[in-house]
Design a protein around this motif. Structure first.
Motif, PDB file in Angstrom:
ATOM      1  N   ARG A   1       1.544  -5.478   0.149  1.00  0.00           N
ATOM      2  CA  ARG A   1       1.281  -5.961  -1.380  1.00  0.00           C
ATOM      3  C   ARG A   1       1.049  -7.275  -1.231  1.00  0.00           C
TER       4      ARG A   1
ATOM      5  N   VAL B   1       5.217  -2.523   4.422  1.00  0.00           N
ATOM      6  CA  VAL B   1       4.938  -1.869   3.070  1.00  0.00           C
ATOM      7  C   VAL B   1       5.081  -4.045   2.497  1.00  0.00           C
TER       8      VAL B   1
ATOM      9  N   THR C   1       3.222   6.529  -1.911  1.00  0.00           N
ATOM     10  CA  THR C   1       2.407   6.226  -2.821  1.00  0.00           C
ATOM     11  C   THR C   1       0.992   6.923  -2.743  1.00  0.00           C
TER      12      THR C   1
ATOM     13  N   TYR D   1       6.650   0.493  -3.758  1.00  0.00           N
ATOM     14  CA  TYR D   1       7.336   1.406  -2.600  1.00  0.00           C
ATOM     15  C   TYR D   1       6.317   2.147  -3.382  1.00  0.00           C
TER      16      TYR D   1
ATOM     17  N   LEU E   1      -2.213   1.854   3.740  1.00  0.00           N
ATOM     18  CA  LEU E   1      -1.827   0.617   2.354  1.00  0.00           C
ATOM     19  C   LEU E   1      -3.163   0.227   1.679  1.00  0.00           C
TER      20      LEU E   1
ATOM     21  N   LEU F   1       4.325   8.627   2.728  1.00  0.00           N
ATOM     22  CA  LEU F   1       4.394   6.894   2.707  1.00  0.00           C
ATOM     23  C   LEU F   1       4.770   6.353   1.189  1.00  0.00           C
TER      24      LEU F   1
END
Length: 258
Positions: free
Chosen positions: A48, A44, A25, A251, A71, A23
């Motif tokens: 965020r 993604v 990160t 990212y 995430l 991923l």
């Protein structure tokens, strides 16, 4: 040596035709397969975009292989649940949670979101995310395998199903964030207002400067007062066909304080 043994152990969780992707990160990984719809940039960006609470309860509807809950775990200490109607995808998401050792924070539910909220769940969530199917059924979905068709077309749920369910799950003041296609923006705003979720932040995503937006991010507040803000556009690529610094940060950015 221990890390290599752990990596080999997790590879054993893969089923035929599956792969484990990076991923990019926080050393996170995700299980994917060409047989089902893989996550893309929209997921993604949504993870965020939402103003996620530091703690509390968060749910991701239409979670697919679980990429958004995974995430979101880098941004909050909240309990996170992912809801996915397709059994195969839900199983992939469960194993991805296991690979990332996030079982204490993330729970995957193999359920139909139209059946939510369950008894005792009404008005209990602080935030919800959703990357729903973008397209109404038009006959073209029959050309796709069922996994791809349900990811792209409103077969398992409609936009109204998503907003109605989210409104029932959210606390007053809780936030709903979704990523969608710009041509559905009017439908999104009207549907949110119909179910008591006031649109508050809107951001368009453009592949390049001077190109039309191909994504829109919308965040609303349950019981919020009318006042929507249109944020500066997010441009993905520069003139050299490279990610702009903001996309690079999304990212590869560092973990936020919990």
């Amino acid at each position: 040596m221990e890390q290599n043994n752990k990596h080999e152990q997790y590879l054993e969780l893969l089923q035929p035709g599956e792969r484990m992707d990076d991923l990019l990160t926080h050393r996170l990984h995700i299980i994917q397969s060409p047989d089902v719809f893989s996550f893309s940039m929209d997921a993604v960006l949504l993870a965020r975009f939402i103003a996620v609470p530091p703690r509390g309860k968060v749910m991701d509807l239409c979670t697919g292989n679980g990429v958004i809950p995974i995430l979101l775990s880098t941004r909050t200490a909240a309990s996170i649940e992912g809801v996915e109607i397709q059994e195969r995808l839900a199983h992939m998401a469960e194993r991805s949670v296991q690979i990332n050792e996030l079982q204490s924070q993330i729970t995957i539910r193999n359920q139909d979101l139209k059946e939510l909220p369950l008894q005792g769940e009404h008005g209990t969530y602080d935030a919800l995310t959703v990357n729903p199917p973008y397209m109404p059924m038009n006959g073209n979905e029959v050309k796709l395998n069922m996994h791809h068709a349900m990811a792209r077309h409103e077969i398992g749920c409609t936009l109204e199903d998503v907003v109605r369910t989210a409104a029932g799950l959210l606390k007053n003041g809780g936030k709903l964030a979704m990523v969608h296609r710009p041509h559905r923006l009017v439908d999104i705003v009207l549907m949110m207002r119909q179910y008591g979720v006031e649109p508050k932040r809107i951001r368009f995503v453009h592949p390049r400067r001077h190109m039309e937006a191909n994504m829109v991010l919308v965040e609303g507040i349950r019981g919020g007062k009318p006042e929507a803000r249109v944020l500066p556009p997010l441009i993905v690529y520069n003139d050299q066909n490279e990610y702009v610094p903001e996309i690079m940060d999304i990212y590869y950015g560092q973990k936020e304080s919990l």
